[in-house]
Design a protein around this motif. Structure first.
Motif, short mmCIF file in Angstrom:
data_model
loop_
_atom_site.label_atom_id
_atom_site.label_comp_id
_atom_site.label_asym_id
_atom_site.label_seq_id
_atom_site.Cartn_x
_atom_site.Cartn_y
_atom_site.Cartn_z
N SER A 202 38.18 78.36 -69.75
CA SER A 202 37.19 78.63 -68.72
C SER A 202 37.84 79.20 -67.46
CB SER A 202 36.43 77.35 -68.38
OG SER A 202 35.71 76.88 -69.50
N ALA A 203 39.03 78.69 -67.14
CA ALA A 203 39.74 79.20 -65.96
C ALA A 203 40.18 80.65 -66.17
CB ALA A 203 40.94 78.31 -65.66
N TYR A 204 40.68 80.95 -67.37
CA TYR A 204 41.05 82.34 -67.68
C TYR A 204 39.85 83.26 -67.51
CZ TYR A 204 45.70 81.35 -69.67
OH TYR A 204 47.01 81.02 -69.86
N LYS A 205 38.70 82.82 -68.01
CA LYS A 205 37.50 83.65 -67.93
C LYS A 205 37.10 83.87 -66.48
CE LYS A 205 33.57 81.83 -68.52
NZ LYS A 205 33.07 82.13 -67.15
N ARG A 206 37.14 82.79 -65.69
CA ARG A 206 36.80 82.91 -64.27
C ARG A 206 37.73 83.89 -63.56
NH1 ARG A 206 34.40 78.91 -61.21
NH2 ARG A 206 35.00 80.26 -59.46
N LYS A 207 38.99 83.89 -63.95
CA LYS A 207 39.99 84.73 -63.31
C LYS A 207 39.85 86.18 -63.74
CE LYS A 207 43.63 85.46 -60.75
NZ LYS A 207 43.53 85.47 -59.30
N GLU A 379 24.64 86.88 -49.36
CA GLU A 379 25.73 87.08 -48.41
C GLU A 379 26.37 85.73 -48.03
OE1 GLU A 379 24.37 91.16 -46.09
OE2 GLU A 379 23.74 89.22 -45.30
N GLN A 380 25.52 84.71 -47.89
CA GLN A 380 26.03 83.38 -47.59
C GLN A 380 26.92 82.88 -48.74
OE1 GLN A 380 22.95 80.43 -47.03
NE2 GLN A 380 24.39 78.72 -47.10
N LEU A 381 26.46 83.10 -49.95
CA LEU A 381 27.22 82.69 -51.13
C LEU A 381 28.61 83.32 -51.15
CD1 LEU A 381 25.85 82.55 -54.77
CD2 LEU A 381 27.97 83.70 -54.28
N LEU A 382 28.66 84.64 -50.94
CA LEU A 382 29.94 85.33 -50.98
C LEU A 382 30.83 84.92 -49.80
CD1 LEU A 382 28.77 88.87 -52.12
CD2 LEU A 382 30.28 87.34 -53.37
N ALA A 383 30.22 84.71 -48.64
CA ALA A 383 31.00 84.30 -47.47
C ALA A 383 31.65 82.94 -47.68
CB ALA A 383 30.11 84.26 -46.23
N ILE A 384 30.92 82.03 -48.33
CA ILE A 384 31.45 80.68 -48.56
C ILE A 384 32.51 80.69 -49.65
CG2 ILE A 384 30.86 78.39 -49.47
CD1 ILE A 384 28.12 78.73 -48.10
N PHE A 385 32.18 81.28 -50.77
CA PHE A 385 33.04 81.13 -51.95
C PHE A 385 34.21 82.11 -51.96
CE2 PHE A 385 29.24 78.92 -53.26
CZ PHE A 385 29.76 77.79 -53.89
N ASN A 386 34.10 83.20 -51.24
CA ASN A 386 35.24 84.13 -51.20
C ASN A 386 36.45 83.55 -50.49
OD1 ASN A 386 34.15 86.14 -52.71
ND2 ASN A 386 33.56 87.45 -51.01
N LYS A 387 36.25 82.43 -49.80
CA LYS A 387 37.39 81.75 -49.17
C LYS A 387 38.34 81.19 -50.24
CE LYS A 387 34.68 80.47 -45.09
NZ LYS A 387 34.06 79.35 -44.34
N VAL A 388 37.80 80.91 -51.41
CA VAL A 388 38.64 80.34 -52.48
C VAL A 388 38.70 81.25 -53.70
CG1 VAL A 388 38.37 77.94 -51.82
CG2 VAL A 388 36.65 78.98 -53.27
N GLU A 391 39.29 88.30 -56.00
CA GLU A 391 38.38 89.42 -56.25
C GLU A 391 38.07 89.59 -57.74
OE1 GLU A 391 39.95 92.92 -54.48
OE2 GLU A 391 39.37 92.37 -52.44
N SER A 392 38.98 89.12 -58.59
CA SER A 392 38.77 89.27 -60.03
C SER A 392 37.99 88.11 -60.64
CB SER A 392 40.12 89.39 -60.75
OG SER A 392 40.89 88.21 -60.55
N ASP A 393 37.65 87.11 -59.82
CA ASP A 393 36.86 85.99 -60.31
C ASP A 393 35.53 86.51 -60.84
OD1 ASP A 393 34.95 83.72 -60.25
OD2 ASP A 393 36.67 82.62 -59.44
N ASP A 394 35.15 86.08 -62.03
CA ASP A 394 33.93 86.64 -62.63
C ASP A 394 32.69 86.28 -61.83
OD1 ASP A 394 33.81 83.97 -63.38
OD2 ASP A 394 33.14 84.38 -65.42
N LYS A 395 32.69 85.12 -61.18
CA LYS A 395 31.53 84.76 -60.35
C LYS A 395 31.47 85.67 -59.12
CE LYS A 395 30.47 79.95 -61.43
NZ LYS A 395 31.11 79.85 -62.75
#
Length: 996
Positions: A202-207, A379-388, A391-395
């Motif tokens: 699952s981590a590989y896929k997310r990455k 935009e809120q979603l990307l602002a929050i989660f892009n901190k962790v 760019e290649s994260d599938d989400k």
């Protein structure tokens, strides 16, 4: 003894004896209560165990010091019971008290101290209090690390917990790192090992490391049946993984199997609630919204009674999404808002539940038509989660694509275009990385999951924009080059490196890879159970994963960068390159059913590529289909019995009015003409249905055939121009050192003795006998067996005479000698023949036919559904089993793709419909064309429709006559078609194409 002394002794005894009796009574009480707690704990009767442990702990607290061993053990077990009862807040209080007590006890240096911190981390993770969870997990890991020799499994557990935590937090690099470390402490094949492989996949896929994800999940799946306890949970996790990569059939099957195994879990448990929520997500994904609603309601009902309210509100968000999909936004809105409000108050904004709650809210407001509100949440979603996220994260990619859609729906085209351009580099890198070594089916999965939507949005943006945007056109062209080019080139590179390796481990895994591929092909031809075939495929994925691991240099290769500038520099003067493409259309408001076609044109003197809009796919389809006359242009693929034998007197069976050549010209070529001034040579790469068009025969407004106006050079991708320029030497010309192998005059009926005799030395009297036995038979439920083609024998003999006359090396296989076995054995020779000519029937089924018993029609792999017909094929084609120890005579594209034909420069498929196949996306035709490319053959000549037998033979003689006179392959082909053009209408010569 004096009297005072007697009284003193009596008083002491009177005080001691009650104390001793009290101590004995207390000890008995403690033992009894401890025994009860042990029994209830062992039976996992946690609801009854909880009051029993609380009672025992209070008793011990009154009579024992806090650092007492029994008190610490009792408190620790009490904490476990509270954790298992999912009362995480209460458990944290008990566990924190233990962290203060244990340093003053004998347990300070023992693993129980690490276990306490491990449970604290677990409780905080369940409550999505990630910063506290991280501190506790790290403390647990550091505490147990000095004990790793005695307790390696404990170290593995701590590392795994950290990997799960970082996965939940979106810190995927850390999750992969700790997951890989945990496996080093884990027994292979154990339950812990499979659980840790699952999180790693699952981590590989997310990455965005799709190839490792698929291979890891296959390793897990292959060993899943060894589990005894948590089989259902791991199966559910795997099913969720399949759902996330759009393999919904596998996901549903896995969920159903997991459901049957969930009997070991209480139907009131959090596990059962989680299962129902996952099943709801899956049913919504496959558009079974009512079933999704039913399972979401069940999940909410169960979770409402459980202490962990984060899960309850997460499931409520899924329930809201079900109502959204059913069009009931009035019910969905309060559920979605309540979920968001709870998540925000709980401070879990960077947790997975908040992500999904936001995703469902975005869909809800999009469905209501409130695009601005949907944009705000996105935009809120990307602002929050892009901190962790990376760019290649599938989400990250999925959320960015959704925001691009929303911007366009809102009319914010500047923002959508900026975001699309920013995403381009990430997608390009991810495509190259993942397509490098994935097998053919996995490449399809990856493209459908991660690439297709981006690609279609990019091309839709080009279609919709009113202003010329050179950067956007460059990005679109780069995407085409990447998708089309890497797919084939990576497969060849992988196999080449494996074959050339001297490493014993690599050789071992490569031999197993070849053997499994062969077993899969045999299983299809013998019509084995599909589950057995799937098990072979799973084993193959495992072997390929091990093979890749044994070749680390594969990932370190610096591949040649091919882009617009390098293609433009490769174009000779007075030429151009045309990269056709097709895409599902997003019109800035919604996704349409329409599929549009366009072209990207490159000229040597232009600094930027040009985008040209062409047509709708339905317009193409209406012109290409032919229901009334099976012998008209573009006869239905797989519907006929191969090359047509046209009577000699009937020289014009097709009327000019029946050919759509002029209409096709207006549709797909005339829009290009204004850009072709001064162009003489055109290198073009078709896409989608454009693979089925004979461009040479398109009729211009001036009543010219297009091949008379331009020198047309077909390519699978215009990226091949790089290699075309490098190979313009004698390697592409017949010379004294090159040899030709011919198959023709093939006998499709026969028995094992006939095949055996042919393999030795066929006699002419034998052929006469077999000729009498040939005839037309029933083939399946729809057409006929493969009929003998007289023209192919004449064709093979004429070409043989031509080569011998010029003193060139030629080997000809006629009748039963033209067998599948003979061809396959060629790869075991020192080098494959330079030229291979097949004069036979071909077949291609575009989509699986599930109602048939014929494995070549029902196979999911498109390379199984295309192929060539060799000696003795009718037996198996008509439904019988193949002879023991003999090939079935049906040479599939899949079998060809596994061969090593790297020495072969050209394959000529003098058969019907050999250029057809399953058309998937922009990456090409999944048929014989693709198979020979994968085997290492640069040039393939093939047909687009059921070709006439005798005129085909004549075309081939013309081609080889020019070729043997030292003309380049492309020149010889063009000259042969022009020669035939003087005698016949296009039906007889335009059906063949030469593709680089």
């Amino acid at each position: 003894m004096t009297k005072p002394h007697k009284f003193l002794i009596i008083n002491i005894l009177c005080w001691i004896l009650p104390q001793l009796l009290l101590a004995q009574s207390l000890q008995d009480s403690i033992q009894q209560r401890n025994a009860l707690c042990d029994t209830l704990f062992t039976r996992k009767a946690y609801s009854k165990a909880l009051p029993a442990f609380l009672d025992l702990q209070q008793l011990l607290r009154r009579h024992l010091p806090p650092a007492d061993t029994l008190f610490i053990i009792t408190s620790y077990r009490l904490a476990q019971v509270v954790v298992f009862s999912e009362k995480y807040d209460t458990a944290i209080v008990i566990l924190n008290e233990l962290t203060r007590i244990i340093p003053q006890s004998v347990f300070k240096e023992r693993f129980i101290y690490s276990d306490v911190y491990n449970f604290i981390g677990f409780c905080h993770r369940k409550l999505r209090q990630y910063s506290f969870a991280e501190q506790a997990y790290m403390q647990s890991y550091e505490t147990v690390l000095p004990l790793q020799r005695q307790y390696p499994q404990k170290v593995g557990n701590r590392l795994h917990n950290l990997s799960v935590l970082y996965f939940d937090m979106g810190k995927i690099d850390a999750a992969i790192d700790f997951s890989q470390k945990s496996l080093a402490y884990t027994l292979k094949g154990s339950e812990d090992y499979l659980a840790r492989m699952n999180i790693l996949a699952s981590a590989y896929k997310r990455k965005g490391r799709f190839r490792e994800a698929l291979q890891t999940i296959q390793l897990t799946l292959n060993q899943l049946d060894t589990l005894k306890e948590n089989y259902a949970i791991q199966l559910m996790n795997i099913a969720s993984f399949y759902a996330d990569i759009e393999l919904t059939d596998k996901a549903l099957e896995g969920m159903q199997r997991a459901h049957r195994k969930l009997g070991t879990f209480s139907q009131q448990s959090s596990t059962y609630a989680h299962f129902n929520n996952n099943l709801s997500i899956l049913y919504v994904k496959v558009k079974q919204d009512s079933l999704g609603l039913s399972h979401a309601l069940t999940a909410c009902r169960l979770a409402e009674r459980l202490p962990n309210k984060v899960n309850y509100f997460l499931y409520m968000s899924q329930l809201a999404d079900c109502y959204t999909q059913l069009g009931d936004t009035a019910k969905a809105l309060p559920l979605a808002l309540n979920s968001l409000d709870f998540m925000q108050k709980q401070g879990v904004q960077q947790a997975e539940p908040y992500y999904w709650t936001l995703v469902n809210a975005i869909r809800l407001y999009e469905c209501k038509g409130d695009f601005q509100k949907a944009i705000d949440y996105n935009e809120q979603l990307l602002a929050i989660f892009n901190k962790v996220w990376s760019e290649s994260d599938d989400k990250c990619i999925v959320s960015t694509l959704k925001l691009i859609e929303l911007y366009q729906k809102q009319g914010a085209f500047k923002q959508s275009r900026t975001l699309l351009k920013r995403l381009a580099q990430t997608m390009n890198t991810q495509v190259i990385y993942n397509l490098d070594v994935l097998d053919e089916e996995s490449k399809n999965i990856f493209i459908n999951k991660s690439v297709k939507k981006y690609h279609h949005l990019l091309l839709s943006e080009l279609e919709n924009t009113q202003e010329k945007d050179n950067q956007l056109t460059h990005l679109a062209y780069q995407a085409e080059l990447t998708i089309k080019g890497v797919v084939l080139g990576s497969t060849q590179l992988f196999r080449q490196m494996a074959r050339q390796s001297k490493d014993a481990t690599v050789q071992k895994w490569d031999q197993q890879r070849v053997a499994l591929n062969r077993a899969i092909e045999q299983a299809y031809s013998k019509q084995f159970d599909l589950k057995y075939i799937d098990s072979l495929k799973n084993n193959l994925n495992v072997v390929e994963a091990n093979l890749m691991a044994a070749m680390p240099a594969l990932n370190d290769l610096k591949r040649q960068t091919i882009d617009f500038d390098s293609i433009r520099a490769s174009l000779p003067p007075q030429s151009c390159a045309i990269e056709f493409t097709h895409f599902k259309y997003f019109d800035t408001k919604s996704w349409k059913d329409s599929v549009l076609y366009g072209a990207i044109l490159i000229k040597p003197e232009q600094m930027h590529p040009e985008w040209i809009s062409l047509c709708h796919e339905k317009q193409l389809y209406d012109l290409l289909k032919s229901n009334e006359n099976p012998e008209t242009f573009y006869a239905a693929r797989g519907a006929g019995t191969g090359r047509k034998r046209i009577p000699k007197k009937k020289t014009t069976p097709i009327k000019a009015s029946e050919l759509p050549a002029d209409q096709l010209y207006q549709l797909i070529w005339k829009p290009l003409e204004t850009h072709l001034s001064g162009v003489k040579t055109i290198y073009y790469a078709p896409s989608g249905l454009l693979h089925r068009i004979a461009y040479a025969a398109l009729l211009t407004d001036e009543n010219y055939f297009l091949c008379n106006k331009y020198d047309l050079q077909a390519m699978s991708s215009t990226r091949n121009l790089i290699f075309e320029r490098a190979e313009k030497d004698n390697a592409l010309i017949i010379n004294q050192k090159q040899n030709l192998l011919i198959y023709g005059g093939i006998r499709y009926d026969g028995d094992s003795l006939a095949l055996l005799a042919a393999a030795a030395e066929p006699k002419s009297s034998f052929w006469s006998l077999m000729h009498k036995r040939l005839g037309v038979k029933k083939r399946g439920n729809e057409t006929e067996a493969w009929a003998y083609l007289e023209g192919t024998k004449w064709e093979a003999e004429r070409i043989t005479q031509l080569f011998k006359k010029k003193k060139r090396t030629v080997e000809t296989k006629i009748g039963f000698a033209a067998s599948e076995t003979d061809f396959k054995n060629r790869q075991y020779q020192s080098v494959s023949p330079n030229l291979i000519h097949f004069a036979t029937h071909g077949f291609s089924y575009q989509k699986p036919i599930l109602t048939t018993n014929q494995s070549f029609e029902m196979a999911s792999n498109p390379l199984i559904r295309s192929g060539l017909v060799m000696a003795g094929a009718n037996r198996v084609w008509l439904g019988q089993k193949p002879f023991a120890d003999f090939e079935d005579g049906i040479l599939t594209a899949y079998e060809i793709s596994l061969m090593n034909l790297s020495n072969t420069k050209l394959v000529v498929l003098s058969a019907c419909e050999t250029g057809l196949g399953d058309i998937e996306g922009s990456e090409g035709v999944f048929g014989l064309q693709r198979a020979f490319k994968m085997a290492g053959v640069p040039y393939t000549m093939m047909s687009l429709w059921s070709v006439p037998d005798e005129q085909t033979a004549e075309l081939m003689i013309q081609f080889y006559t020019y070729l043997i006179d030292n003309q380049f392959i492309t020149t010889a082909f063009s000259n042969a078609q022009r020669a035939m053009q003087k005698k016949y209408p296009p039906y007889y010569w335009a059906g063949f194409v030469l593709v680089r």
